[in-house]
Design a protein around this motif. Structure first.
Motif, mmCIF file in Angstrom:
data_model
loop_
_atom_site.group_PDB
_atom_site.id
_atom_site.type_symbol
_atom_site.label_atom_id
_atom_site.label_comp_id
_atom_site.label_asym_id
_atom_site.label_seq_id
_atom_site.Cartn_x
_atom_site.Cartn_y
_atom_site.Cartn_z
ATOM 1 N N ALA A 49 0.830 -1.211 0.000
ATOM 2 C CA ALA A 49 0.000 0.000 0.000
ATOM 3 C C ALA A 49 0.861 1.257 0.000
ATOM 4 O O ALA A 49 0.566 2.227 -0.716
ATOM 5 N N SER A 201 -4.288 -0.041 -4.548
ATOM 6 C CA SER A 201 -3.997 -0.105 -3.114
ATOM 7 C C SER A 201 -5.196 -0.593 -2.319
ATOM 8 O O SER A 201 -5.047 -1.360 -1.366
ATOM 9 N N SER A 202 -6.401 -0.188 -2.714
ATOM 10 C CA SER A 202 -7.595 -0.618 -1.986
ATOM 11 C C SER A 202 -7.934 -2.077 -2.251
ATOM 12 O O SER A 202 -8.522 -2.748 -1.396
ATOM 13 N N GLU A 203 -7.565 -2.600 -3.421
ATOM 14 C CA GLU A 203 -7.851 -3.995 -3.743
ATOM 15 C C GLU A 203 -6.803 -4.957 -3.191
ATOM 16 O O GLU A 203 -6.966 -6.171 -3.277
ATOM 17 N N LYS A 207 -11.669 -4.848 3.225
ATOM 18 C CA LYS A 207 -12.522 -3.660 3.237
ATOM 19 C C LYS A 207 -12.385 -2.861 4.522
ATOM 20 O O LYS A 207 -12.652 -1.644 4.538
ATOM 21 N N ARG A 210 -9.612 -0.259 3.745
ATOM 22 C CA ARG A 210 -9.593 0.482 2.479
ATOM 23 C C ARG A 210 -9.603 1.995 2.681
ATOM 24 O O ARG A 210 -8.935 2.734 1.963
ATOM 25 N N GLY A 214 -6.655 4.431 1.390
ATOM 26 C CA GLY A 214 -6.944 5.534 0.484
ATOM 27 C C GLY A 214 -6.392 6.849 0.991
ATOM 28 O O GLY A 214 -5.903 7.679 0.209
#
Length: 524
Positions: A49, A201-203, A207, A210, A214
């Protein structure tokens, strides 16, 4: 090998009425496997990330570098006792060109090196406008590649490489036309960096993380913006080409790291039918205790095919065909245009203020930090519509006030400019989140891409407006225009439904059914 589509074939053998339950069951089961394998945030995911989000840092540098490279340098009269020369604010009004000189060497800015101080406003603002025009066209042409054959990682690598290489080649420019052309290429390559970095980065995390991941990208963009005045101050008096070397060379090194160290999104790999690679990626980034879960995902991923092949163009067609979707898209794009003019235009106009350029740019960059924090801490509690309307109105009011009080108290002017820029940054963050919630899953990425293009479109006009204002006696007139535009464009959010606290839709049909119910708590 097992039948590649057992679940799909079963959904059709029992009658048409059984299809919706099968489709609804399909997505949660797959998604839950991915989420369970990445629910714990490990060091591998953190490093991934951080590395991906670093792209925002270099993106910000190339976005705002023209504040210093294209600025009108300070000048002074050769004879300090020359009353006529000292009374003139514009060097173009001096008939005798030998009566004044630049404070710094001519190569400190493209304006002084190529004699653009008396050029028309279109020529002065051409390089910055070319960059944003490249962003606009690049966003339209390259938006599909990250979802199709290239993937998130390769698209991020390619975008950063094109941006950084063209920026490095800029040092060989011999006139404003070549310089503007290379800035266009840099903008074209840069267009998809933010979207690819945010999505990738979020995937790569569950969740639960995330939102935090972000925010890493947003902070990276702020730090990149903040690094520019420091680099420019250290190299003041040096050639403007030095700034491009300082920013482009590290960006090229970052591209090498992305190519060899960054993992591709496991979700994208699964959608493309590359299930084995998706499982290997999950095993490499998931915490050690999740190895059994990745094996469970393997049995699912290798036996299913993607259900949604909609690309961005068919998604845009769906947005235009549905009246409710088209109405929402127009409203958020207009709001994006207004916030884009403020977000990109205000930093470019800082040279027109009666304030130290390095200090004012630093303060503007710092203003993005509390903006990001406010969005991060309060977005779960704020109503999207009312907060967006509040911040656009506040930004517009303070921006207009800059031209009313600037002649009386210069310190108050920079304070109002900072409040306006802070409000514009916050409005932009809220707008992006609002857009994600307004549209169903099948068109959500396309709608967000269109809003981002509207934001960039606002940036296209900003340099020209700043250049025109800089040639007038009242250089802050552009702030009045910025304020009126964001204030008026922000009013269009009134026609949008509130999205806070509701459930998201997945398909256009589902969204249309909920739209017909007129339930105020329904997003769609």
């Amino acid at each position: 090998m097992a039948d590649p589509t057992p679940l799909l074939s079963q959904s059709t053998t029992g009658g048409g009425e059984q299809e919706p339950p099968k489709l609804e069951k399909h997505h949660p089961s797959l998604d839950s496997m991915i989420e369970r394998s990445m629910q714990d945030f490990g060091w591998a995911q953190l490093m991934q990330a951080l590395l991906v989000s670093l792209a925002w840092f270099f993106d910000a540098q190339q976005t705002f570098i023209s504040i210093f490279t294209d600025a009108l340098p300070p000048w002074r009269c050769v004879n300090l006792d020359d009353e006529y020369c000292n009374s003139i604010a514009d060097v173009c009004q001096l008939v005798n060109s030998s009566s004044w000189q630049w404070v710094y060497p001519k190569h400190a800015s493209i304006v002084s090196e190529w004699g653009l101080q008396c050029a028309n406003s279109a020529t002065r603002g051409l390089p910055a406008s070319s960059f944003f025009m490249g962003c606009l066209i690049g966003g339209l042409l390259l938006a599909t590649l990250a979802d199709s054959s290239f993937g998130r990682k390769n698209m991020l690598f390619l975008s950063c490489l094109v941006m950084s290489c063209s920026s490095l080649l800029t040092i060989f420019s011999t006139n404003v036309w070549i310089y503007s052309g290379l800035r266009f290429v840099a903008g074209f390559g840069r267009a998809t960096i933010g979207t690819c970095a945010l999505v990738l980065s979020s995937e790569l995390v569950g969740k639960k993380w995330r939102g935090s991941v972000g925010m890493i990208g947003f902070f990276g963009f702020t730090l990149g913006f903040l690094s520019l005045p420091a680099i420019a101050y250290v190299n003041r008096g040096s050639s403007w080409r030095v700034l491009y070397i300082w920013t482009a060379v590290p960006a090229i090194g970052f591209c090498v790291l992305v190519h060899f160290l960054v993992c591709e999104s496991p979700r994208w790999l699964f959608v493309m039918g590359r299930g084995e690679e998706a499982v290997e990626t999950l095993k490499s980034i998931a915490p050690p205790g999740a190895s059994g879960l990745t094996e469970g995902f393997s049995s699912i991923s290798l036996n299913e095919e993607p259900l949604n092949n909609m690309d961005i163009f068919s998604a845009i067609k769906a947005l235009l065909e549905k009246r409710w979707a088209f109405r929402r898209l127009c409203a958020v794009m207009l709001a994006g245009f207004g916030t884009g003019m403020v977000y990109y235009g205000m930093p470019l106009a800082l040279g027109n203020l009666d304030f130290n350029l390095y200090s004012s740019v630093t303060l503007n960059a710092l203003a993005e930090l509390p903006s990001t924090l406010v969005t991060f801490l309060l977005i779960g509690k704020l109503n999207r519509k009312s907060s967006l309307l509040f911040f656009t109105t506040l930004s517009g009011f303070c921006s207009v006030m800059c031209i009313l009080v600037g002649r009386v108290w210069q310190k108050l002017q920079i304070g109002l400019e900072l409040v306006s820029f802070f409000s514009g940054c916050t409005a932009l963050d809220v707008l992006l989140i609002f857009t994600l919630e307004l549209f169903p899953t099948c068109v959500r990425n396309s709608a967000l891409s269109m809003v981002r293009q509207a934001v960039v479109f606002g940036g296209v006009f900003s340099p020209l407006l700043v250049a025109v204002a800089g040639r007038t006696s009242d250089g802050v007139a552009s702030y009045g225009v910025f304020g009126l535009v964001i204030g008026c464009c922000g009013l269009f959010v009134i026609c949008l439904p509130e999205t806070s606290g509701g459930n998201l839709c997945d398909t256009m049909d589902e969204a249309e059914r909920k739209e017909d119910k007129r339930d105020p708590r329904i997003l769609c």
